[in-house]
Design an enzyme around this catalytic site. Sequence first.
Site, PDB file in Angstrom:
ATOM      1  N   ASP A   1       0.833  -1.204   0.000  1.00  0.00           N
ATOM      2  CA  ASP A   1       0.000   0.000   0.000  1.00  0.00           C
ATOM      3  C   ASP A   1       0.869   1.257   0.000  1.00  0.00           C
ATOM      4  O   ASP A   1       2.095   1.171   0.114  1.00  0.00           O
ATOM      5  CB  ASP A   1      -0.940  -0.027   1.219  1.00  0.00           C
TER       6      ASP A   1
ATOM      7  N   ASP B   1     -11.000   1.367  -3.506  1.00  0.00           N
ATOM      8  CA  ASP B   1     -11.310   0.003  -3.056  1.00  0.00           C
ATOM      9  C   ASP B   1     -12.651  -0.454  -3.617  1.00  0.00           C
ATOM     10  O   ASP B   1     -13.595   0.327  -3.706  1.00  0.00           O
ATOM     11  CB  ASP B   1     -11.447  -0.044  -1.522  1.00  0.00           C
TER      12      ASP B   1
END
Length: 312
Positions: free
Chosen positions: A64, A125
Amino acid sequence: QADPKRFPGGIRRLTDYVHSKGLKLGIYSDVGNKTCAGFPGSYNHYDLDAQTFASWGVDLLKFDGCNSDSLELLAEGYKRMSLALNRTGRSIVYSCEWPFYLRPVQQPNYTEIKQYCNHWRNFYDVYDSWSSIKSILDWTALHQDTIVKIAGPGGWNDPDMALVIGNFGLSWEQSVTQMAMWAIMAAPLFMSNDLRHISPEAKRLLQNKEVIAINQDPLGKQGYQLTKDKNFQLWERPLAGRAYAVAVLNQQEIGGPQKFTFSLTFLGNGLACNPACSIRQVLPASRDWGVYSWISSLSVEVNPTGTVLLKV
């Protein structure tokens, strides 16, 4: 350090258990000094973390981009972790969020990103909802001119990896749409569901070998949207052996099944059916449609929020 409550035997023991089931194990970390959830990140410990993951037998790293102080440090961190993973000698799939964090400020250099990453996130997401799936498809179509051409063996656009089929948020038609469109987009296929409670229908859809074969086509070309009106979207994906996958998506959310008619000269820059082609429906159910000539039109009946996936 493994959480003593959640992983009392440590990660290596967990990996051995997962591998004993014929499965692979991915792990999550972050390019910054903390992950998005506030746990320790990998900043300035890229080699140590890569070696640790390899010693645990990890097969994939989801990396990430939270808590990186600058875009320069972000880019440097993604590159350094890529090189560190390679130095371990273990084959570890490298899943990046690099372009997602660049996009608000600058256009990502996908040629550079593909040198370092195996797949990369571009957008938000995915959630267990139709609005989430729809927004990802809309974003992908809007940016297809910049992202489709870079995809291919070794590096893929990731419309967020999770197939949410088998949860609660999608209807059956919407589940078919996600499976079909992730195959068209050459997306990495990861299931995000609880296998203890999955329905037989969802399981069959996720294990559909014809759809998976389209997704995993050796040519490795990503599909794209050909046309769109207020009700329908038409997508195609070039496949090996001069074949094409074609998806017809009904965007309407109310009403009954609707017909969409298009000329086969539309497909493959006019080459897909020249002089003739056989057409097979893959989703929502598998059946042969027969042989069509180049100048034929095709009428496809599609349920609201559903998709018909064809192989031409």
